[in-house]
Design a protein around this motif. Structure first.
Motif, PDB file in Angstrom:
ATOM      1  N   SER A  20       1.376  -1.493   0.357  1.00  0.00           N
ATOM      2  CA  SER A  20       0.294  -0.167   0.019  1.00  0.00           C
ATOM      3  C   SER A  20       0.944   1.623   0.542  1.00  0.00           C
ATOM      4  N   GLN A  21       1.938   1.211   0.436  1.00  0.00           N
ATOM      5  CA  GLN A  21       3.009   1.913   0.843  1.00  0.00           C
ATOM      6  C   GLN A  21       3.902   2.618  -1.150  1.00  0.00           C
ATOM      7  N   GLU A  22       3.711   1.120  -1.058  1.00  0.00           N
ATOM      8  CA  GLU A  22       4.761   1.058  -3.118  1.00  0.00           C
ATOM      9  C   GLU A  22       5.025   2.094  -3.453  1.00  0.00           C
ATOM     10  N   ASN A  23       4.094   3.461  -3.529  1.00  0.00           N
ATOM     11  CA  ASN A  23       3.850   5.259  -4.576  1.00  0.00           C
ATOM     12  C   ASN A  23       4.298   5.355  -3.691  1.00  0.00           C
ATOM     13  N   LEU A  24       5.301   5.686  -2.329  1.00  0.00           N
ATOM     14  CA  LEU A  24       5.713   6.777  -2.118  1.00  0.00           C
ATOM     15  C   LEU A  24       7.299   6.627  -2.082  1.00  0.00           C
ATOM     16  N   LEU A  25       7.900   5.293  -2.166  1.00  0.00           N
ATOM     17  CA  LEU A  25       9.247   5.620  -3.511  1.00  0.00           C
ATOM     18  C   LEU A  25       9.852   5.214  -4.487  1.00  0.00           C
ATOM     19  N   ARG A  26       8.807   5.782  -5.104  1.00  0.00           N
ATOM     20  CA  ARG A  26       8.172   5.755  -6.798  1.00  0.00           C
ATOM     21  C   ARG A  26       8.698   7.501  -7.366  1.00  0.00           C
ATOM     22  N   SER A  27       9.238   8.240  -6.331  1.00  0.00           N
ATOM     23  CA  SER A  27       9.298   9.735  -6.464  1.00  0.00           C
ATOM     24  C   SER A  27      10.809   9.769  -6.635  1.00  0.00           C
ATOM     25  N   ASN A  28      11.357  11.585  -6.761  1.00  0.00           N
ATOM     26  CA  ASN A  28      12.848  11.915  -6.147  1.00  0.00           C
ATOM     27  C   ASN A  28      12.554  12.469  -4.580  1.00  0.00           C
ATOM     28  N   LEU A  29      12.910  11.907  -4.141  1.00  0.00           N
ATOM     29  CA  LEU A  29      13.179  13.331  -2.839  1.00  0.00           C
ATOM     30  C   LEU A  29      13.893  14.839  -3.310  1.00  0.00           C
ATOM     31  N   SER A  30      14.122  15.049  -3.987  1.00  0.00           N
ATOM     32  CA  SER A  30      15.201  15.810  -4.221  1.00  0.00           C
ATOM     33  C   SER A  30      13.530  17.004  -5.303  1.00  0.00           C
ATOM     34  N   ASN A  31      12.340  16.318  -5.560  1.00  0.00           N
ATOM     35  CA  ASN A  31      11.175  17.658  -6.215  1.00  0.00           C
ATOM     36  C   ASN A  31      10.625  16.698  -5.828  1.00  0.00           C
ATOM     37  N   GLY A  32      10.273  16.199  -4.266  1.00  0.00           N
ATOM     38  CA  GLY A  32       8.354  15.449  -3.628  1.00  0.00           C
ATOM     39  C   GLY A  32       7.753  16.433  -3.439  1.00  0.00           C
ATOM     40  N   THR A  33       7.009  16.218  -2.085  1.00  0.00           N
ATOM     41  CA  THR A  33       5.935  17.074  -1.653  1.00  0.00           C
ATOM     42  C   THR A  33       5.711  17.434  -0.596  1.00  0.00           C
ATOM     43  N   VAL A  34       5.372  18.312   0.464  1.00  0.00           N
ATOM     44  CA  VAL A  34       5.705  18.001   1.509  1.00  0.00           C
ATOM     45  C   VAL A  34       4.896  16.913   1.981  1.00  0.00           C
ATOM     46  N   GLY A  35       4.032  16.637   1.129  1.00  0.00           N
ATOM     47  CA  GLY A  35       2.683  15.145   1.828  1.00  0.00           C
ATOM     48  C   GLY A  35       4.269  14.513   1.676  1.00  0.00           C
ATOM     49  N   LEU A  36       5.163  13.745   0.613  1.00  0.00           N
ATOM     50  CA  LEU A  36       5.156  12.677   0.359  1.00  0.00           C
ATOM     51  C   LEU A  36       6.584  12.662   1.784  1.00  0.00           C
ATOM     52  N   TYR A  37       7.442  13.902   1.558  1.00  0.00           N
ATOM     53  CA  TYR A  37       8.446  13.722   2.771  1.00  0.00           C
ATOM     54  C   TYR A  37       7.157  13.709   4.144  1.00  0.00           C
ATOM     55  N   GLN A  38       5.849  13.532   4.460  1.00  0.00           N
ATOM     56  CA  GLN A  38       5.433  13.845   5.818  1.00  0.00           C
ATOM     57  C   GLN A  38       5.305  11.937   5.926  1.00  0.00           C
ATOM     58  N   ALA A  39       4.486  11.867   5.020  1.00  0.00           N
ATOM     59  CA  ALA A  39       4.293  10.378   4.369  1.00  0.00           C
ATOM     60  C   ALA A  39       4.978   9.728   4.596  1.00  0.00           C
ATOM     61  N   ILE A  40       6.453   9.570   4.485  1.00  0.00           N
ATOM     62  CA  ILE A  40       7.493   8.614   4.143  1.00  0.00           C
ATOM     63  C   ILE A  40       7.424   8.741   5.931  1.00  0.00           C
ATOM     64  N   ARG A  41       7.702   9.322   6.457  1.00  0.00           N
ATOM     65  CA  ARG A  41       8.605   9.962   7.876  1.00  0.00           C
ATOM     66  C   ARG A  41       7.700   8.856   8.416  1.00  0.00           C
ATOM     67  N   ASP A  42       6.302   8.757   8.292  1.00  0.00           N
ATOM     68  CA  ASP A  42       5.049   8.407   9.102  1.00  0.00           C
ATOM     69  C   ASP A  42       5.326   7.091   9.060  1.00  0.00           C
ATOM     70  N   ALA A  43       5.721   6.700   7.599  1.00  0.00           N
ATOM     71  CA  ALA A  43       5.846   4.965   7.150  1.00  0.00           C
ATOM     72  C   ALA A  43       7.226   4.074   7.700  1.00  0.00           C
ATOM     73  N   LEU A  44       7.997   4.922   8.470  1.00  0.00           N
ATOM     74  CA  LEU A  44       9.350   4.485   8.168  1.00  0.00           C
ATOM     75  C   LEU A  44       9.792   3.985   9.374  1.00  0.00           C
ATOM     76  N   GLY A  45       9.696   2.615   9.754  1.00  0.00           N
ATOM     77  CA  GLY A  45      10.398   1.409  10.626  1.00  0.00           C
ATOM     78  C   GLY A  45       8.973   0.839  10.545  1.00  0.00           C
ATOM     79  N   CYS A  46       7.679   0.913  10.244  1.00  0.00           N
ATOM     80  CA  CYS A  46       6.150   0.800   9.967  1.00  0.00           C
ATOM     81  C   CYS A  46       6.341  -0.379   8.887  1.00  0.00           C
ATOM     82  N   SER A  47       5.861   0.569   7.755  1.00  0.00           N
ATOM     83  CA  SER A  47       5.943  -0.279   6.380  1.00  0.00           C
ATOM     84  C   SER A  47       6.727   0.294   5.261  1.00  0.00           C
TER      85      SER A  47
END
Length: 212
Positions: free
Chosen positions: A54-81
């Protein structure tokens, strides 16, 4: 101080990079500069990402041009999913890729056989690997049990067929015995009648013999 949207985005991107770098170091013992952290690393980088489906889409982007929502979602999912693993761990997955595993994170496992580093052994990725291995063993055992059950069923059917054949032969034998008993009774009755007739026929002869 109120940050502009670009400043807020840059701040969250940096925080996200730092969180990812800290997670890599915690899980694998690798020191990666936050600015060099990638969501799609190569094998040469020494780390890979295990992620729930369900979180695969978070890794399809590039950190350099990600969105605020992407950064927050990655931090929330880190260590969990989302979890850092070694490239070897990711390659050795019999499922083909840990990027297609279940969304539910197992909380604990009683299975042994450690994989990877000490930190990896307590990760949901390692736990899922052990559970998948146990599941394959149980599946194989179930298949063997099913084959054995089918063999027993076939053997039972063969014995039932033999029993029916023996039962039919027994019925036929009983019928023949009854028929023989009837024939024997008739023969006894015939013999008794013949003896009686013979006896009656012999009596006058004896009388005549006495008279002479």
């Amino acid at each position: 101080m109120i940050l502009s949207s670009n400043e807020k985005r840059a701040l969250l991107r940096q925080q996200c990079r730092e969180a990812l770098a800290a997670h890599i170091h915690e899980r694998l013992g690798l020191t990666v500069a936050p600015g060099r952290v990638r969501l799609q690393p190569s094998a040469a980088d020494g780390y890979a990402w295990s992620v729930s489906k369900s979180q695969e889409n978070l890794l399809r982007s590039n950190l350099s041009n990600g969105t605020v929502g992407l950064y927050q979602a990655i931090r929330d999912a880190l260590g969990c999913s989302i979890e850092a693993v070694s490239p070897q761990t990711l390659r050795e997955s019999d499922a083909g890729s840990f990027k297609s595993m279940s969304d539910e994170r197992p909380r604990s496992s009683k299975l042994s056989k450690p994989l990877g580093t000490a930190s990896e052994n307590h990760s949901f990725t390692a736990t899922i690997r052990r559970l998948e291995g146990a599941n394959r063993e149980l599946t194989a055992e179930l298949e063997r049990g099913q084959i054995y059950s089918e063999e027993l069923l076939e053997e039972r059917q063969q014995w039932e067929a033999k029993y029916r054949g023996i039962y039919e032969e027994l019925d036929n034998s009983k019928f023949l015995v009854k028929q023989l008993e009837k024939d024997l009774n008739r023969a006894h009755m015939g013999i008794a009648e013949a003896m009686e007739i013979l006896k009656n026929n012999q009596l006058p002869e004896k009388k005549e013999s006495c008279a002479q």
